[in-house]
Design a protein around this motif. Structure first.
Motif, PDB file in Angstrom:
ATOM      1  N   SER A 187     -12.019   4.000  -2.784  1.00  0.00           N
ATOM      2  CA  SER A 187     -11.000   4.404  -1.810  1.00  0.00           C
ATOM      3  C   SER A 187     -10.561   3.229  -0.951  1.00  0.00           C
ATOM      4  CB  SER A 187     -11.529   5.515  -0.905  1.00  0.00           C
ATOM      5  OG  SER A 187     -11.697   6.696  -1.604  1.00  0.00           O
ATOM      6  N   ALA A 188     -11.522   2.442  -0.487  1.00  0.00           N
ATOM      7  CA  ALA A 188     -11.200   1.299   0.374  1.00  0.00           C
ATOM      8  C   ALA A 188     -10.373   0.248  -0.375  1.00  0.00           C
ATOM      9  CB  ALA A 188     -12.479   0.681   0.917  1.00  0.00           C
ATOM     10  N   VAL A 189     -10.775  -0.085  -1.594  1.00  0.00           N
ATOM     11  CA  VAL A 189     -10.062  -1.110  -2.363  1.00  0.00           C
ATOM     12  C   VAL A 189      -8.664  -0.625  -2.748  1.00  0.00           C
ATOM     13  CG1 VAL A 189     -10.066  -2.385  -4.545  1.00  0.00           C
ATOM     14  CG2 VAL A 189     -12.159  -2.230  -3.211  1.00  0.00           C
ATOM     15  N   SER A 190      -8.563   0.602  -3.248  1.00  0.00           N
ATOM     16  CA  SER A 190      -7.245   1.102  -3.637  1.00  0.00           C
ATOM     17  C   SER A 190      -6.344   1.283  -2.413  1.00  0.00           C
ATOM     18  CB  SER A 190      -7.356   2.402  -4.421  1.00  0.00           C
ATOM     19  OG  SER A 190      -8.005   3.398  -3.667  1.00  0.00           O
ATOM     20  N   GLY A 191      -6.925   1.654  -1.271  1.00  0.00           N
ATOM     21  CA  GLY A 191      -6.141   1.739  -0.033  1.00  0.00           C
ATOM     22  C   GLY A 191      -5.611   0.386   0.400  1.00  0.00           C
ATOM     23  N   ALA A 192      -6.430  -0.655   0.247  1.00  0.00           N
ATOM     24  CA  ALA A 192      -5.984  -2.015   0.597  1.00  0.00           C
ATOM     25  C   ALA A 192      -4.877  -2.480  -0.350  1.00  0.00           C
ATOM     26  CB  ALA A 192      -7.170  -2.973   0.553  1.00  0.00           C
ATOM     27  N   VAL A 193      -5.023  -2.198  -1.639  1.00  0.00           N
ATOM     28  CA  VAL A 193      -3.980  -2.563  -2.606  1.00  0.00           C
ATOM     29  C   VAL A 193      -2.695  -1.801  -2.299  1.00  0.00           C
ATOM     30  CG1 VAL A 193      -3.318  -2.429  -5.042  1.00  0.00           C
ATOM     31  CG2 VAL A 193      -5.605  -3.224  -4.422  1.00  0.00           C
ATOM     32  N   LEU A 194      -2.808  -0.531  -1.986  1.00  0.00           N
ATOM     33  CA  LEU A 194      -1.639   0.270  -1.629  1.00  0.00           C
ATOM     34  C   LEU A 194      -0.956  -0.288  -0.384  1.00  0.00           C
ATOM     35  CD1 LEU A 194       0.124   2.771  -2.118  1.00  0.00           C
ATOM     36  CD2 LEU A 194      -1.514   4.083  -0.775  1.00  0.00           C
ATOM     37  N   ALA A 195      -1.738  -0.628   0.633  1.00  0.00           N
ATOM     38  CA  ALA A 195      -1.169  -1.204   1.860  1.00  0.00           C
ATOM     39  C   ALA A 195      -0.456  -2.523   1.570  1.00  0.00           C
ATOM     40  CB  ALA A 195      -2.264  -1.400   2.901  1.00  0.00           C
ATOM     41  N   ALA A 196      -1.048  -3.360   0.724  1.00  0.00           N
ATOM     42  CA  ALA A 196      -0.418  -4.634   0.371  1.00  0.00           C
ATOM     43  C   ALA A 196       0.899  -4.405  -0.370  1.00  0.00           C
ATOM     44  CB  ALA A 196      -1.372  -5.470  -0.476  1.00  0.00           C
ATOM     45  N   CYS A 197       0.939  -3.432  -1.257  1.00  0.00           N
ATOM     46  CA  CYS A 197       2.169  -3.127  -1.983  1.00  0.00           C
ATOM     47  C   CYS A 197       3.245  -2.600  -1.048  1.00  0.00           C
ATOM     48  CB  CYS A 197       1.894  -2.115  -3.090  1.00  0.00           C
ATOM     49  SG  CYS A 197       0.969  -2.777  -4.474  1.00  0.00           S
ATOM     50  N   VAL A 198       2.860  -1.715  -0.147  1.00  0.00           N
ATOM     51  CA  VAL A 198       3.833  -1.179   0.813  1.00  0.00           C
ATOM     52  C   VAL A 198       4.365  -2.300   1.713  1.00  0.00           C
ATOM     53  CG1 VAL A 198       4.084   0.340   2.825  1.00  0.00           C
ATOM     54  CG2 VAL A 198       2.927   1.172   0.767  1.00  0.00           C
ATOM     55  N   LEU A 199       3.493  -3.195   2.152  1.00  0.00           N
ATOM     56  CA  LEU A 199       3.926  -4.323   2.964  1.00  0.00           C
ATOM     57  C   LEU A 199       4.905  -5.206   2.189  1.00  0.00           C
ATOM     58  CD1 LEU A 199       3.680  -5.933   5.593  1.00  0.00           C
ATOM     59  CD2 LEU A 199       1.754  -7.136   4.563  1.00  0.00           C
ATOM     60  N   ARG A 200       4.602  -5.466   0.939  1.00  0.00           N
ATOM     61  CA  ARG A 200       5.486  -6.286   0.101  1.00  0.00           C
ATOM     62  C   ARG A 200       6.849  -5.618  -0.066  1.00  0.00           C
ATOM     63  NH1 ARG A 200       4.913 -10.682  -4.193  1.00  0.00           N
ATOM     64  NH2 ARG A 200       6.977 -10.521  -5.081  1.00  0.00           N
ATOM     65  N   ILE A 201       6.844  -4.304  -0.278  1.00  0.00           N
ATOM     66  CA  ILE A 201       8.101  -3.567  -0.430  1.00  0.00           C
ATOM     67  C   ILE A 201       8.909  -3.604   0.862  1.00  0.00           C
ATOM     68  CG2 ILE A 201       9.096  -1.256  -0.777  1.00  0.00           C
ATOM     69  CD1 ILE A 201       6.694  -0.755  -2.734  1.00  0.00           C
ATOM     70  N   VAL A 202       8.243  -3.381   1.998  1.00  0.00           N
ATOM     71  CA  VAL A 202       8.933  -3.405   3.294  1.00  0.00           C
ATOM     72  C   VAL A 202       9.531  -4.784   3.572  1.00  0.00           C
ATOM     73  CG1 VAL A 202       8.558  -3.266   5.798  1.00  0.00           C
ATOM     74  CG2 VAL A 202       7.645  -1.492   4.295  1.00  0.00           C
TER      75      VAL A 202
END
Length: 131
Positions: free
Chosen positions: A111-126
């Motif tokens: 959960s922690a790793v996939s959440g960090a990857v998700l946050a990084a992707c959202v940041l990149r998209i933004v």
């Protein structure tokens, strides 16, 4: 920006939701779960096999039912007994002992790793959308 960021974000979101769901379901059962005997009160047929309706009575609560399956060869018939593990604080949270993971460390880390990857992707998209 390429489409791979969206793909990675979707995969990370799915992995995050599944691992968080496993953690939230298994954690209370591992910490305070009570092993209890349940009786099979019905056997139903579906395309994939047999479904069992088990009835158990938590301490201090009314009887509850739990459906489990499908089984090609059901382990019990009507009147037979199987063990279940339920959460005494939430008696409706129940599972079979063999379906409970040994621990939740893996689910928490996932959960922690996939959440960090998700946050990084959202940041990149933004950042890509902004400029």
């Amino acid at each position: 920006m390429s489409g791979w960021v969206f793909l990675v974000a979707v995969v990370a979101l799915v992995v995050f939701c599944v691992s968080l769901g496993i953690y939230l379901h298994a954690s209370p059962l591992l910490k305070r779960g009570i092993r209890h005997s349940a009786v099979c009160v019905n056997v139903g047929q579906i395309a994939q096999g047999s479904m069992l309706l088990l009835e158990y009575t938590p301490v201090g609560s009314p009887a509850r039912q739990y459906t489990v399956g499908p089984y090609v060869f059901p382990p019990v018939q009507i009147g037979g007994r199987m063990d279940v593990i339920y959460d005494p604080k939430r008696p409706q949270t129940v599972t079979l002992p063999d379906r409970l993971p040994r621990g939740t460390r893996g689910a928490a880390i996932t959960s922690a790793v996939s959440g960090a990857v998700l946050a990084a992707c959202v940041l990149r998209i933004v950042l890509a959308v902004q400029g």
